[in-house]
Write a protein that holds these residues in place. Structure first.
Motif, PDB file in Angstrom:
ATOM      1  N   ARG A   1      29.354 -10.779   5.412  1.00  0.00           N
ATOM      2  CA  ARG A   1      28.953 -10.068   4.192  1.00  0.00           C
ATOM      3  C   ARG A   1      30.125  -9.283   3.626  1.00  0.00           C
ATOM      4  O   ARG A   1      31.070  -8.920   4.335  1.00  0.00           O
TER       5      ARG A   1
ATOM      6  N   CYS B   1      23.760 -27.294  -4.003  1.00  0.00           N
ATOM      7  CA  CYS B   1      25.093 -26.936  -3.584  1.00  0.00           C
ATOM      8  C   CYS B   1      25.929 -28.212  -3.631  1.00  0.00           C
ATOM      9  O   CYS B   1      26.217 -28.811  -2.593  1.00  0.00           O
TER      10      CYS B   1
ATOM     11  N   ASP C   1      23.989 -16.188  -3.449  1.00  0.00           N
ATOM     12  CA  ASP C   1      22.760 -15.621  -2.889  1.00  0.00           C
ATOM     13  C   ASP C   1      22.180 -14.555  -3.816  1.00  0.00           C
ATOM     14  O   ASP C   1      20.958 -14.481  -4.025  1.00  0.00           O
ATOM     15  N   SER C   2      23.044 -13.718  -4.374  1.00  0.00           N
ATOM     16  CA  SER C   2      22.544 -12.635  -5.229  1.00  0.00           C
ATOM     17  C   SER C   2      21.957 -13.194  -6.520  1.00  0.00           C
ATOM     18  O   SER C   2      20.938 -12.689  -7.020  1.00  0.00           O
TER      19      SER C   2
ATOM     20  N   ALA D   1      18.185 -25.804  -4.444  1.00  0.00           N
ATOM     21  CA  ALA D   1      19.295 -25.038  -3.878  1.00  0.00           C
ATOM     22  C   ALA D   1      20.569 -25.838  -4.028  1.00  0.00           C
ATOM     23  O   ALA D   1      21.342 -26.024  -3.112  1.00  0.00           O
TER      24      ALA D   1
ATOM     25  N   TYR E   1      32.701 -22.663  -3.804  1.00  0.00           N
ATOM     26  CA  TYR E   1      31.712 -22.143  -2.855  1.00  0.00           C
ATOM     27  C   TYR E   1      32.326 -21.913  -1.474  1.00  0.00           C
ATOM     28  O   TYR E   1      31.626 -21.726  -0.497  1.00  0.00           O
TER      29      TYR E   1
ATOM     30  N   MET F   1      17.020 -17.480   3.615  1.00  0.00           N
ATOM     31  CA  MET F   1      16.634 -17.403   2.221  1.00  0.00           C
ATOM     32  C   MET F   1      16.176 -18.760   1.747  1.00  0.00           C
ATOM     33  O   MET F   1      16.801 -19.767   2.028  1.00  0.00           O
TER      34      MET F   1
ATOM     35  N   THR G   1      20.562 -16.153  -6.778  1.00  0.00           N
ATOM     36  CA  THR G   1      19.322 -16.821  -6.385  1.00  0.00           C
ATOM     37  C   THR G   1      18.204 -15.819  -6.130  1.00  0.00           C
ATOM     38  O   THR G   1      17.048 -16.036  -6.515  1.00  0.00           O
ATOM     39  N   GLU G   2      18.527 -14.706  -5.488  1.00  0.00           N
ATOM     40  CA  GLU G   2      17.516 -13.673  -5.227  1.00  0.00           C
ATOM     41  C   GLU G   2      16.944 -13.132  -6.534  1.00  0.00           C
ATOM     42  O   GLU G   2      15.722 -12.959  -6.681  1.00  0.00           O
TER      43      GLU G   2
ATOM     44  N   PHE H   1      15.507 -21.296  -1.426  1.00  0.00           N
ATOM     45  CA  PHE H   1      15.804 -21.556  -2.807  1.00  0.00           C
ATOM     46  C   PHE H   1      14.595 -22.213  -3.474  1.00  0.00           C
ATOM     47  O   PHE H   1      13.733 -22.784  -2.825  1.00  0.00           O
TER      48      PHE H   1
ATOM     49  N   ARG I   1      29.709 -17.286  -1.593  1.00  0.00           N
ATOM     50  CA  ARG I   1      28.375 -17.584  -1.047  1.00  0.00           C
ATOM     51  C   ARG I   1      27.436 -16.399  -1.251  1.00  0.00           C
ATOM     52  O   ARG I   1      26.253 -16.578  -1.595  1.00  0.00           O
ATOM     53  N   GLN I   2      27.928 -15.189  -1.034  1.00  0.00           N
ATOM     54  CA  GLN I   2      27.097 -14.006  -1.246  1.00  0.00           C
ATOM     55  C   GLN I   2      26.768 -13.837  -2.728  1.00  0.00           C
ATOM     56  O   GLN I   2      25.653 -13.420  -3.084  1.00  0.00           O
TER      57      GLN I   2
END
Length: 345
Positions: free
Chosen positions: A323, A11, A49-50, A9, A39, A1, A52-53, A3, A45-46
């Motif tokens: 996941r 972090c 990701d969600s 991104a 984090y 993925m 960011t998506e 960013f 982390r997931q």
């Protein structure tokens, strides 16, 4: 993925690098920020990701000018520093997964006074100006604890594995579990440990106490990925557990679900699996955008939890490693299920 380059991104850990990033440029489209206190596990982390998506999708559609992601080490001072930096940078809305329910209220109040919209989600805030998007931790952990005790005949020895130390979800889930246990006097708490909702931490914590404990019949956890770590600790300990594993509460992690499916193939292994959904990160982004656009948003909103049972176990046993069971929440879903305004396109 990938960013956003502008978001870098980001972090961040406890290095204080947030202040070194250039302020967000003034623009017609809003800038949406994520301040995530911790984090250090698969769930968080997931979740990032969600978020960011969703943010990348919104940026590609021209709905936002930019987005910022800041991740912390679980400490209140670092998240306070993050939020102070975001206020100076003049973002339009901040989605906050908080390190404390109360300790951030002062800085959040300053953000609201500066005209920044706040959506506190998952680990929420008590500051009145913040909108909240949470889970009913009390109800879902009560339901799971009751189901787990049913599986052991409401008697025996249990271990309670707590979650992220100091967080509101940990306090709420633990209180719910203890209320159920107090109503079942034939169930004894043999040990309490912190697993930080993380497989390696939970595994180590369980391994450290097992030699001194009586036979354990069940383990009440908090999710993230603690479930698989707990299972690994018992498998490595062996002994009586080689053929008779305790009922380990599942928290929706892929590794645990595969482990559970493997036990089912060898014989009947009964347990429960319920989890908060890390897809809330995406939902929080869409709520933050709605707030930044001045839409009508309820002050308090509640997300659903995911349930895995023997009947649907096969649907999830091939999930990628690392996941957690979770749907993705689109802008349309958020508009229909969380917001009071008309559904988005």
């Amino acid at each position: 993925m990938k960013f956003s380059v502008t978001a870098l991104a980001v972090c961040l850990t406890a290095t204080g690098l947030g202040a070194a990033i250039a302020p967000a440029a003034a623009q017609d489209k809003p800038t949406i920020a994520l301040s995530n206190s911790f984090y250090g596990n698969d769930w968080r982390r997931q979740m990032v990701d969600s978020f960011t998506e969703a943010a990348e999708s919104a940026k590609a559609e021209g709905l936002i000018g930019d987005f910022i992601v800041l991740n912390g080490d679980g400490s209140v001072p670092q998240q306070q520093s993050q939020l102070a930096d975001l206020i100076l940078r003049g973002v339009d809305a901040i989605a906050i997964n908080a390190a404390s329910e109360t300790a951030l209220n002062n800085i959040v109040g300053k953000a609201c006074s500066a005209g920044i919209a706040i959506i506190a989600f998952d680990s929420i805030l008590s500051e009145d100006c913040a909108h909240t998007l949470g889970f009913d931790f009390t109800q879902y952990k009560t339901d799971q604890a009751e189901a787990t005790l049913d599986l052991i005949g409401r008697k025996g020895n249990v271990i309670v594995v707590r979650g992220v130390k100091g967080s509101a979800p940990d306090a709420q889930m633990y209180a719910a579990q203890m209320k159920v246990l107090e109503a079942n006097p034939d169930v004894k708490v043999a040990a309490e440990v912190y697993g930080q909702a993380t497989a390696p931490v939970a595994q180590s914590a369980i391994a450290n106490v097992l030699p001194s404990l009586p036979k354990i019949d069940a383990v009440l956890g908090q999710g993230g990925s603690d479930d698989y770590g707990i299972a690994q600790a018992f498998e490595q300990y062996g002994g009586d557990y080689a053929d008779a594993m305790p009922v380990i509460e599942g928290g929706g992690s892929a590794d645990f679900i595969r482990w559970w499916a493997g036990r089912m193939e060898k014989g009947d292994y009964a347990t429960t699996s319920m989890n908060t959904t890390p897809g809330i990160g995406g939902a929080a982004f869409w709520v933050a955008l709605a707030l930044a656009e001045g839409d009508d948003v309820p002050q308090e909103m509640v997300m659903p939890v995911a349930v895995v049972e023997p009947d649907n176990l096969g649907e999830y046993k091939d999930m990628p490693q690392g996941r957690i069971v979770s749907p993705s929440y689109s802008r349309a879903w958020v508009a229909e299920h969380l917001l009071s305004g008309p559904a988005a396109n």
